[in-house]
Design an enzyme around this catalytic site. Structure first.
Site, mmCIF file in Angstrom:
data_model
loop_
_atom_site.group_PDB
_atom_site.id
_atom_site.type_symbol
_atom_site.label_atom_id
_atom_site.label_comp_id
_atom_site.label_asym_id
_atom_site.label_seq_id
_atom_site.Cartn_x
_atom_site.Cartn_y
_atom_site.Cartn_z
ATOM 1 C CG ASP A 65 -17.732 0.171 -6.094
ATOM 2 O OD1 ASP A 65 -16.774 0.096 -6.142
ATOM 3 O OD2 ASP A 65 -18.148 0.284 -4.803
ATOM 4 C CG ASP B 214 -13.331 -0.940 -7.908
ATOM 5 O OD1 ASP B 214 -12.156 -0.680 -7.319
ATOM 6 O OD2 ASP B 214 -14.446 -0.992 -7.198
ATOM 7 C CB ILE B 215 -10.560 -5.052 -6.542
ATOM 8 C CG1 ILE B 215 -9.734 -5.389 -7.614
ATOM 9 C CG2 ILE B 215 -10.966 -6.415 -5.470
ATOM 10 C CD1 ILE B 215 -8.315 -5.952 -7.077
ATOM 11 C CG ASP B 216 -11.811 -3.907 -2.317
ATOM 12 O OD1 ASP B 216 -12.237 -5.199 -1.844
ATOM 13 O OD2 ASP B 216 -10.945 -3.642 -2.308
ATOM 14 C CG ASN C 199 -12.154 4.631 -5.687
ATOM 15 O OD1 ASN C 199 -13.268 4.440 -5.485
ATOM 16 N ND2 ASN C 199 -11.168 3.835 -5.538
ATOM 17 C CB THR D 253 -7.549 -2.274 -7.215
ATOM 18 O OG1 THR D 253 -7.978 -2.163 -5.725
ATOM 19 C CG2 THR D 253 -6.187 -2.540 -7.380
ATOM 20 N N GLY D 254 -7.659 0.650 -5.868
ATOM 21 C CA GLY D 254 -6.810 1.114 -4.654
ATOM 22 C C GLY D 254 -6.072 0.787 -4.012
#
Length: 270
Positions: free
Chosen positions: A221, A9-11, A224, A43-44
């Site tokens: 984290d 995941d990114i953020d 999602n 990622t979203g």
């Protein structure tokens, strides 16, 4: 089995709280790549909001893939070939927009290269999303949305956390059955095709690459990220992860995203 693919995941995971990619994390991922471990950003965000990190991590070759829109789209980075996609329809737009209006929350649609909103008073969180993912905002009425062929990949209810949380409690039961609904931030509720989430997308990509489930690690984290942590042979939650995500993880890092938690996971399992 050894790990052959790491989905990240990114953020809140890859990036620190200031939205920066640390040198420690970057070096750990480069070392993993040298061991022929595939690094896949999951990622979203849409592709324009991921490109700078693909460049920074040298993930631009024909062997590299990216999962965007919370699992609604899986693409080869170099060729843009689609491995998997699950878009929403005009009928979905009418239903979801109606419920957002009824609940009194802001609403927007993420397309391929723009964010569409019918809200005259555009939410600051829509502006935040536009800045974050490097996509313009386009005001379009409901009529314009359904009478044009805009590609609608995901839809988002966005508002102040307390307003959004109250709205979530008011969502009709059938709405939750018709769509995959994930909270990606205190002010973002994402509505996706029922057949789209990070876990489904990661499974599709692993099968495409002939990589076994046990050879996949996922790091995240937020809520999602839960589906991909549950799918992966090793699901890793960041120390700063929400409790729901920690509950489904095989391992929780001792370090947060501000302390190179991704580096910890890579060094431990790769």
């Amino acid at each position: 089995m050894s790990i052959k693919l790491v989905a990240i995941d990114i953020d809140g995971t890859l990036l620190d709280s200031a939205g920066q990619l640390s040198e420690g994390v970057k070096k750990a991922l480069q070392e993993a790549k040298q061991k022929n471990i595939r690094i896949v950003l999951c990622t979203g965000r849409p592709l324009p909001g991921v490109t700078e990190y693909l460049k920074a991590l040298d993930l631009l070759s024909a062997d590299d893939y990216v999962i965007t829109y919370n699992g609604s789209l899986v693409q080869n980075v170099a060729t843009q070939h689609t491995v998997f996609s699950a878009n929403l329809t005009k009928n979905d737009y009418l239903k979801i927009n109606y419920i957002a209006q009824k609940l009194g929350v802001h609403f927007h649609v993420s397309g391929v290269d723009a964010i569409f909103t019918a809200n005259r008073n555009i939410s600051p969180y829509t502006v935040h999303e536009s800045t974050l993912v490097h996509m313009p905002i386009k005001y379009r009425t409901s009529d314009e949305m359904i009478h044009n062929d805009y590609e609608m990949i995901k839809m988002m209810m966005i508002d102040e956390p307390e307003i959004l949380d109250h709205a979530i409690t008011q969502l009709p039961a059938e709405f939750k059955e018709q769509y995959n609904i994930v909270k990606s931030a205190p002010f973002y509720l994402e509505i996706l095709h029922k057949g789209a989430n990070k876990g489904i997308a990661l499974k599709k990509l692993a099968e495409h690459l002939a990589i076994e489930q046990a050879e996949v690690m996922a790091i995240g984290d937020n809520e999602n990220d839960m589906a991909m942590l549950e799918y992966a042979g090793i699901g890793v939650a960041m120390q700063n992860a929400v409790e729901k995500t920690k509950a489904v993880a095989d391992y929780i890092t001792t370090a947060s995203n501000d302390e190179d938690g991704v580096k910890e996971a890579i060094e431990k399992f790769c």
